[in-house]
Scaffold this motif. Sequence first.
Motif, PDB file in Angstrom:
ATOM      1  N   GLY A  84     -53.977  52.337  34.807  1.00 15.67           N
ATOM      2  CA  GLY A  84     -54.364  53.261  33.590  1.00 15.67           C
ATOM      3  C   GLY A  84     -53.322  54.224  33.191  1.00 15.67           C
ATOM      4  O   GLY A  84     -53.674  55.112  32.368  1.00 15.67           O
ATOM      5  N   GLY A  86     -51.094  54.169  31.068  1.00 17.53           N
ATOM      6  CA  GLY A  86     -50.588  54.070  29.541  1.00 17.53           C
ATOM      7  C   GLY A  86     -49.002  53.465  29.378  1.00 17.53           C
ATOM      8  O   GLY A  86     -48.558  53.211  28.357  1.00 17.53           O
ATOM      9  N   PRO A  94     -57.830  46.517  23.905  1.00 14.87           N
ATOM     10  CA  PRO A  94     -57.500  46.689  22.586  1.00 14.87           C
ATOM     11  C   PRO A  94     -55.997  46.981  22.313  1.00 14.87           C
ATOM     12  O   PRO A  94     -55.500  47.677  23.093  1.00 14.87           O
ATOM     13  CB  PRO A  94     -58.385  48.002  22.280  1.00 14.87           C
ATOM     14  CG  PRO A  94     -59.499  47.705  23.304  1.00 14.87           C
ATOM     15  CD  PRO A  94     -58.942  47.418  24.456  1.00 14.87           C
ATOM     16  N   VAL A  95     -55.397  46.279  21.251  1.00 17.64           N
ATOM     17  CA  VAL A  95     -54.055  46.674  20.901  1.00 17.64           C
ATOM     18  C   VAL A  95     -53.131  45.504  21.910  1.00 17.64           C
ATOM     19  O   VAL A  95     -52.140  44.857  21.325  1.00 17.64           O
ATOM     20  CB  VAL A  95     -53.416  47.848  21.005  1.00 17.64           C
ATOM     21  CG1 VAL A  95     -52.036  47.812  20.652  1.00 17.64           C
ATOM     22  CG2 VAL A  95     -54.177  48.747  20.218  1.00 17.64           C
ATOM     23  N   TRP A 110     -52.548  51.606  14.763  1.00 16.55           N
ATOM     24  CA  TRP A 110     -53.780  51.691  15.838  1.00 16.55           C
ATOM     25  C   TRP A 110     -54.523  53.002  15.569  1.00 16.55           C
ATOM     26  O   TRP A 110     -54.020  53.909  15.306  1.00 16.55           O
ATOM     27  CB  TRP A 110     -53.249  51.313  17.217  1.00 16.55           C
ATOM     28  CG  TRP A 110     -52.537  52.073  17.896  1.00 16.55           C
ATOM     29  CD1 TRP A 110     -52.711  53.619  18.310  1.00 16.55           C
ATOM     30  CD2 TRP A 110     -51.604  51.681  18.560  1.00 16.55           C
ATOM     31  NE1 TRP A 110     -51.986  53.740  19.288  1.00 16.55           N
ATOM     32  CE2 TRP A 110     -51.069  52.742  19.609  1.00 16.55           C
ATOM     33  CE3 TRP A 110     -51.068  50.486  19.158  1.00 16.55           C
ATOM     34  CZ2 TRP A 110     -50.213  52.590  20.469  1.00 16.55           C
ATOM     35  CZ3 TRP A 110     -49.745  50.305  19.880  1.00 16.55           C
ATOM     36  CH2 TRP A 110     -49.443  51.483  20.612  1.00 16.55           C
ATOM     37  N   PRO A 111     -55.822  52.956  15.702  1.00 16.61           N
ATOM     38  CA  PRO A 111     -56.382  54.338  15.774  1.00 16.61           C
ATOM     39  C   PRO A 111     -56.013  55.097  16.899  1.00 16.61           C
ATOM     40  O   PRO A 111     -55.972  54.833  18.217  1.00 16.61           O
ATOM     41  CB  PRO A 111     -57.981  54.087  15.920  1.00 16.61           C
ATOM     42  CG  PRO A 111     -58.076  52.555  16.435  1.00 16.61           C
ATOM     43  CD  PRO A 111     -56.708  51.796  16.361  1.00 16.61           C
ATOM     44  N   PRO A 113     -56.167  59.820  18.210  1.00 14.58           N
ATOM     45  CA  PRO A 113     -57.121  60.643  18.305  1.00 14.58           C
ATOM     46  C   PRO A 113     -57.932  61.004  17.141  1.00 14.58           C
ATOM     47  O   PRO A 113     -57.378  61.197  16.072  1.00 14.58           O
ATOM     48  CB  PRO A 113     -56.305  62.017  18.957  1.00 14.58           C
ATOM     49  CG  PRO A 113     -55.217  61.136  19.594  1.00 14.58           C
ATOM     50  CD  PRO A 113     -54.807  59.964  18.720  1.00 14.58           C
TER      51      PRO A 113
ATOM     52  N   SER B  90     -58.886  53.374  29.550  1.00 15.60           N
ATOM     53  CA  SER B  90     -58.229  54.670  29.635  1.00 15.60           C
ATOM     54  C   SER B  90     -58.076  55.553  28.296  1.00 15.60           C
ATOM     55  O   SER B  90     -57.754  55.132  27.356  1.00 15.60           O
ATOM     56  CB  SER B  90     -57.074  54.629  30.235  1.00 15.60           C
ATOM     57  OG  SER B  90     -56.123  55.422  30.542  1.00 15.60           O
ATOM     58  N   LEU B  92     -55.903  57.465  28.094  1.00 14.76           N
ATOM     59  CA  LEU B  92     -54.058  57.232  27.603  1.00 14.76           C
ATOM     60  C   LEU B  92     -53.744  56.039  27.133  1.00 14.76           C
ATOM     61  O   LEU B  92     -52.731  55.926  26.854  1.00 14.76           O
ATOM     62  CB  LEU B  92     -53.571  57.628  28.964  1.00 14.76           C
ATOM     63  CG  LEU B  92     -53.731  58.871  29.451  1.00 14.76           C
ATOM     64  CD1 LEU B  92     -52.598  59.319  30.652  1.00 14.76           C
ATOM     65  CD2 LEU B  92     -53.874  60.104  28.907  1.00 14.76           C
ATOM     66  N   PRO B  94     -53.809  52.909  24.183  1.00 16.34           N
ATOM     67  CA  PRO B  94     -54.099  52.991  22.629  1.00 16.34           C
ATOM     68  C   PRO B  94     -55.467  52.655  22.220  1.00 16.34           C
ATOM     69  O   PRO B  94     -56.116  52.007  23.265  1.00 16.34           O
ATOM     70  CB  PRO B  94     -53.204  51.602  22.247  1.00 16.34           C
ATOM     71  CG  PRO B  94     -52.203  51.382  23.302  1.00 16.34           C
ATOM     72  CD  PRO B  94     -52.848  52.119  24.537  1.00 16.34           C
ATOM     73  N   SER B  97     -57.825  57.055  23.268  1.00 18.42           N
ATOM     74  CA  SER B  97     -57.923  58.196  22.869  1.00 18.42           C
ATOM     75  C   SER B  97     -58.663  58.463  21.474  1.00 18.42           C
ATOM     76  O   SER B  97     -59.248  59.473  21.058  1.00 18.42           O
ATOM     77  CB  SER B  97     -56.560  59.119  22.761  1.00 18.42           C
ATOM     78  OG  SER B  97     -55.845  58.083  21.848  1.00 18.42           O
TER      79      SER B  97
END
Lengths: 137, 137
Positions: A84, A86, A94-95, A110-111, A113, B90, B92, B94, B97
């Motif tokens: 996890g 990152g 996703p991504v 990408w989306p 915050p 996660s 963190l 993509p 968040s």
Amino acid sequence: MQSKPNIVVSSLDLDRLEALLAATPERGFPGKAALQAELDRADVREPADMPSDVVTMNSTVRFQLQDSGESFEQTLVYPKDADGSGERISILAPVGSALLGLKVGDTIEWPGPGGKPLAVRIVAIVYQPERAGELHR
Amino acid sequence: MQSKPNIVVSSLDLDRLEALLAATPERGFPGKAALQAELDRADVREPADMPSDVVTMNSTVRFQLQDSGESFEQTLVYPKDADGSGERISILAPVGSALLGLKVGDTIEWPGPGGKPLAVRIVAIVYQPERAGELHR
């Protein structure tokens, strides 16, 4: 509908990804059908013949955020190798599935915050197994 | 620039996320600054006062892909609880968040295989700790 060229995939990655998809339920992976469709029409090469600027499995990619110029690296991995942190991104996340076969210079959104889009550009393939001669990795 | 309302965050999630961000290097998390900015202007509520249709930490979200109608679920987790299964995402990672503070009915676009955008709608919060009375989860 956005028109994109076919992705370039190594024959080894293709074999492993097809086995992974066969073992993954659809509800566990949004876009399973879309990844299968991309693989079906991909430009498949032997590992030794992969272009050196293409994202393959276990490649480490350097990205740059368009807005801030901030850069960061992520490694595209199989689910068993994901954590996890990152810094590793699963092909089933996703991504993650979007990265396979992309090239240096490609930009994706990408989306981020608050749901706001982050434009992210691939600026380098820091490590690519095929380029490093690790043809069975 | 897209205009979005402030996200709604519980005071407990806020405390934990600020501790997490303080411990995470920028290169390990694209959009760290963006998440910090969202948290700084978030609408902060006590856990017991969280609206039941908002994505909080450890919430399980049901999504639907706009194109195929396929639906799937993901749980938004802290990095320590993430795995590569595609069923946990996660904060963190993509897209991870991006989910915090979104509401049922919100749509985001994320890049799918081949870099093609997938429009994804939040159709339900299947589980939300605060709604379930788990105010310290």
